[in-house]
Design an enzyme around this catalytic site. Sequence first.
Site, PDB file in Angstrom:
ATOM      1  N   SER A  72       0.841  -1.201   0.000  1.00 47.61           N
ATOM      2  CA  SER A  72       0.000   0.000   0.000  1.00 47.61           C
ATOM      3  C   SER A  72       0.872   1.247   0.000  1.00 47.61           C
ATOM      4  O   SER A  72       1.955   1.243   0.581  1.00 47.61           O
ATOM      5  CB  SER A  72      -0.904   0.011   1.230  1.00 47.61           C
ATOM      6  OG  SER A  72      -1.629  -1.194   1.349  1.00 47.61           O
TER       7      SER A  72
HETATM    8  N1  SAH Z   1      -0.686  -3.847   4.000  1.00 46.82           N
HETATM    9  C1  SAH Z   1      -0.211  -4.665   2.927  1.00 46.82           C
HETATM   10  C2  SAH Z   1      -1.258  -4.640   1.826  1.00 46.82           C
HETATM   11  C3  SAH Z   1      -1.040  -5.623   0.770  1.00 46.82           C
HETATM   12  S1  SAH Z   1      -2.312  -5.641  -0.458  1.00 46.82           S
HETATM   13  C4  SAH Z   1       1.122  -4.150   2.438  1.00 46.82           C
HETATM   14  O1  SAH Z   1       1.368  -2.957   2.587  1.00 46.82           O
HETATM   15  O2  SAH Z   1       1.910  -4.924   1.909  1.00 46.82           O
HETATM   16  C5  SAH Z   1      -3.560  -6.588   0.328  1.00 46.82           C
HETATM   17  C6  SAH Z   1      -3.232  -7.979   0.735  1.00 46.82           C
HETATM   18  O3  SAH Z   1      -4.453  -8.595   1.119  1.00 46.82           O
HETATM   19  C7  SAH Z   1      -2.634  -8.864  -0.360  1.00 46.82           C
HETATM   20  O4  SAH Z   1      -1.422  -9.386   0.086  1.00 46.82           O
HETATM   21  C8  SAH Z   1      -3.684  -9.944  -0.566  1.00 46.82           C
HETATM   22  O5  SAH Z   1      -3.123 -11.203  -0.876  1.00 46.82           O
HETATM   23  C9  SAH Z   1      -4.376  -9.963   0.783  1.00 46.82           C
HETATM   24  N2  SAH Z   1      -5.732 -10.523   0.775  1.00 46.82           N
HETATM   25  C10 SAH Z   1      -6.698 -10.384  -0.153  1.00 46.82           C
HETATM   26  N3  SAH Z   1      -7.791 -11.064   0.199  1.00 46.82           N
HETATM   27  C11 SAH Z   1      -7.514 -11.654   1.402  1.00 46.82           C
HETATM   28  C12 SAH Z   1      -8.269 -12.496   2.283  1.00 46.82           C
HETATM   29  N4  SAH Z   1      -9.513 -12.880   2.021  1.00 46.82           N
HETATM   30  N5  SAH Z   1      -7.664 -12.909   3.413  1.00 46.82           N
HETATM   31  C13 SAH Z   1      -6.399 -12.547   3.710  1.00 46.82           C
HETATM   32  N6  SAH Z   1      -5.645 -11.754   2.920  1.00 46.82           N
HETATM   33  C14 SAH Z   1      -6.201 -11.312   1.769  1.00 46.82           C
END
Ligand code: SAH
Length: 243
Positions: A72
């Site tokens: 993000s």
């Molecule tokens: N805060 C993280 C955001 C990553 S993007 C960062 O800064 O790296 C969002 C993440 O949510 C992704 O890694 C994706 O795989 C995860 N995600 C999506 N759906 C999900 C679910 N149902 N359960 C757990 N994680 C999920």
Amino acid sequence: RYCMNQSLEGSGMTSRRTRLRMLERLRTQGIRNEALLEVMLNTPRHLFVETGFAERAYEDTALPIGQGQTISQPYAVARMTDLLLEHGKPENVLEVGTGCGYQTAVLASLVKKVNTVERILPLQQRAKDLLWSLKFRNIRFKHCDGGWGWPEYGPYDGILVSAAPTEIPDALLKQLAKGGVMIIPVGIGREQTLQRIVHESDGFTVENIESATFVPLLARLVQASGQRVTVLRLAPRCRTVPD
Ligand code: SAH
């Protein structure tokens, strides 16, 4: 593996000076929480992005972290954390969507305990190794569909969701303690609204904060890189009505 050859302190485009510029930008974007800004100054964001993108780690942009996912942008991390902390000081927090673990690191520097779930196992493992090497000892990890939360360690006085469901999953509302706060982007495609949900004594209040762009909350688990994705179950859906 991560760019662990990159130093913790950083240099050039990952130096303290570059990080201070990120801080200035966050301030002009309305982030006022000094403790949070301090944590973001000291968290080595360049170690969390894919090798080759370290130089751009402190720009206000989302960057690839592998598996088709992105870290993000700094503003999104700052804003969500700010909103979460504004409402009292949560101690036991659930994070949905660990990704590369950057938001996890910021949270874990500010609250007592972080419980974080991720659906893509290789991402989770990498985040876990990196956060351990950065000396974090107050984080629990689980590979699961965050649409179901993580009931075992709940209820949580803070829930932060980094992927967008089309509606708020009922399980997350159930795991939000009385007086607790949840920050979550809700919507379809790029049309999302960042919402703050507070569990009041007589039900939930939902506040629309601003528009947001997150990856969708998917109910599929990925076990290993390149492995075919298996649909295990559909994410639960609910109405946001008083309990
Ligand atoms: N805060 C993280 C955001 C990553 S993007 C960062 O800064 O790296 C969002 C993440 O949510 C992704 O890694 C994706 O795989 C995860 N995600 C999506 N759906 C999900 C679910 N149902 N359960 C757990 N994680 C999920």
